[in-house]
Design an enzyme around this catalytic site. Structure first.
Site, mmCIF file in Angstrom:
data_model
loop_
_atom_site.group_PDB
_atom_site.id
_atom_site.type_symbol
_atom_site.label_atom_id
_atom_site.label_comp_id
_atom_site.label_asym_id
_atom_site.label_seq_id
_atom_site.Cartn_x
_atom_site.Cartn_y
_atom_site.Cartn_z
ATOM 1 N N SER A 1 1.039 -0.830 -0.185
ATOM 2 C CA SER A 1 -0.045 0.062 0.182
ATOM 3 C C SER A 1 0.400 1.366 0.198
ATOM 4 O O SER A 1 0.586 2.373 -0.500
ATOM 5 C CB SER A 1 -0.946 -0.080 1.034
ATOM 6 O OG SER A 1 -0.349 -0.167 2.463
ATOM 7 N N ASP B 1 -3.267 6.593 11.573
ATOM 8 C CA ASP B 1 -2.507 5.992 11.008
ATOM 9 C C ASP B 1 -0.763 6.866 10.439
ATOM 10 O O ASP B 1 -1.270 7.819 9.728
ATOM 11 C CB ASP B 1 -3.559 6.216 9.755
ATOM 12 C CG ASP B 1 -2.521 5.344 8.115
ATOM 13 O OD1 ASP B 1 -1.225 5.294 8.434
ATOM 14 O OD2 ASP B 1 -2.804 5.161 7.425
ATOM 15 N N HIS C 1 0.929 5.463 6.618
ATOM 16 C CA HIS C 1 1.256 5.851 5.103
ATOM 17 C C HIS C 1 0.902 7.343 5.384
ATOM 18 O O HIS C 1 1.364 8.421 6.101
ATOM 19 C CB HIS C 1 -0.316 5.698 4.785
ATOM 20 C CG HIS C 1 -0.755 3.536 4.723
ATOM 21 N ND1 HIS C 1 -1.586 3.449 5.487
ATOM 22 C CD2 HIS C 1 -0.883 3.335 3.762
ATOM 23 C CE1 HIS C 1 -1.772 2.619 4.745
ATOM 24 N NE2 HIS C 1 -1.158 1.693 3.419
#
Length: 430
Positions: free
Chosen positions: A157, A406, A409
């Site tokens: 990702s 998060d 990312h």
């Protein structure tokens, strides 16, 4: 310049012809001398002006962003230029390179402004390498470079986020009349963005461990026990065999002490499972990857890149903040030079370097895009709670950022755009 003093001419003998001729010759000599001296003076003056406008030696290694030819981009290959060591410079005039709302292909997982983030200064930082500059990203020049070609990102990702960044960098620079399309194949593992006028595709293939694993489904990959087939890669590799540019990564999905290794086929009752120390399995998988490249890659066509580990900022105590906190509410980057968090593993990076060096001895070049150190400083550039993955965070989850932020990312526009600026420099350097 001071001219020599000219003595007056005295005519002798009135209308004497010789006197007139002598006078004429004298005047001609004076005029010639004056013209020569004037020419020398003008030439010296122009030479001084040219010299003063020439850039010093250090500037000759810097990249003028207004230039887009291949000769210009070769400046980044200067022996003093290190694209991966430098500093972040605040630049709210040139950055961000695009607006997230302008990119219809933006991922909700990375669209921090869309999901409520108010402090947007993380978008305004430019990476300044030592002794040179990154070339200004030029979408038209890159699309010409990609005409009739495939640029494929292969990995997890983080790699997908870099792909989204590249799509947005290109898409937001195109005219409204340019035809683009997005579709997926290979059971949704391969996403293809195409610019019809250039017959160019920018693709992402989901293979978080590069080799075959039980986490290969692009949607349903949350498993308790992660298992890899370290000697099996063809299932994935056949989708990127003939690409012109391939950008690989694999790191985060390996972060556990032991890995399940399967010799055999998934679902085969005769398969042999064994737990192996992670670093050893990581090396085994990369050896399978490198062996595949050596055999299948067209060395006259395909350029290969490997993006180093993307750092995480999940432990605030590492940069001197309160223990138990993370990247949530962080609005400033880390200023400690050479900062290295525990989310990055030097031993795994060394494995990558060794495998790549071995490939080079076999005549196959893979460029490592070492984005780890420059990204380590950017603790404020993660989505935190300002994102949507499968579903938006609930109010209860938003109020518990220590559990749901998060810090892995990256917000877009943001850090992955710089990774692509570095990739852009390499694409033109070649």
């Amino acid at each position: 310049m001071k001219l020599a003093k000219v003595q007056p001419i005295v005519l002798v003998g009135g209308s004497n012809t010789w006197g007139i001729r002598n006078t004429f010759h004298s005047l001609l000599a004076i005029l010639t001398t004056f013209l020569v001296i004037s020419f020398i003076y003008i030439k010296q003056d122009n030479g001084t002006q040219l010299s003063s406008s020439s850039p010093p030696q250090e500037h000759e290694e810097m990249i003028d962003a207004s230039q887009d030819d291949d000769t210009h981009h070769n400046n980044v290959s200067s022996s003093k230029c290190d694209l991966f060591n430098g500093k972040w410079v605040f630049d709210n005039k040139s950055y961000p390179l695009y607006k997230d709302k302008e990119c219809k292909f933006m991922s909700d997982q990375l669209a921090c402004e869309k999901f409520g983030r108010k402090d947007l200064s993380y978008q305004n930082w430019r990476w300044k390498p030592n002794h040179c500059d990154l070339p200004r990203f030029n979408a038209t020049a890159l699309l010409e470079r990609l005409r009739n070609k495939r640029l494929v990102f292969v990995g997890d990702s983080l790699n997908r986020g870099q792909w989204v960044s590249m799509v947005c960098l290109l898409h937001t620079s195109l005219s409204s009349s340019t035809h683009t399309s997005m579709h997926n194949t290979a059971n949704a593992s391969l996403n293809i963005w195409k610019v019809k006028e250039y017959n160019a595709t920018i693709e992402h293939y989901w293979a978080p461990l590069l080799v075959e694993s039980n986490s290969d489904d692009p949607v349903h990959h949350r498993v308790i026990e992660r298992t890899v087939r370290v000697n099996a890669i063809e299932k994935h590799a056949r989708y990127w065999t003939h690409a012109d540019f391939i950008v690989f990564n694999t790191y985060l999905w390996w972060r556990r002490p032991l890995m399940n290794v399967l010799w055999g086929t998934f679902g085969d009752p005769n398969g042999v499972y064994k737990k192996v120390e992670m670093l050893r399995v990581y090396e085994m998988a990369l050896r399978t990857w490198s062996d595949w490249l050596e055999v299948h890659v067209n060395r006259n066509k395909t350029q290969l890149f490997f993006v180093s580990m993307s750092p995480t900022h999940e432990r605030a105590e590492e940069w001197g903040a309160d223990k138990g906190d993370n990247c949530y509410k962080e609005t400033e980057m880390i200023t400690e030079e050479g900062y290295w968090g525990k989310g990055s593993d030097p031993k795994m990076m060394k494995v990558v370097e060794n495998v790549v060096e071995d490939l080079k001895t076999r005549g196959l070049n893979v460029e490592i895009l070492n984005i780890t150190q420059l990204s380590e400083y950017r603790k404020e550039a993660h989505p935190s709670i300002y994102r949507k993955q499968w579903e938006p965070l609930t109010q209860k989850q938003i109020q518990d950022p220590n559990s749901y932020a998060d810090c892995i990312h990256w917000c877009l526009p943001g850090v992955p755009d710089v990774w692509n600026e570095i990739l852009y420099a390499y694409l033109f350097q070649q």
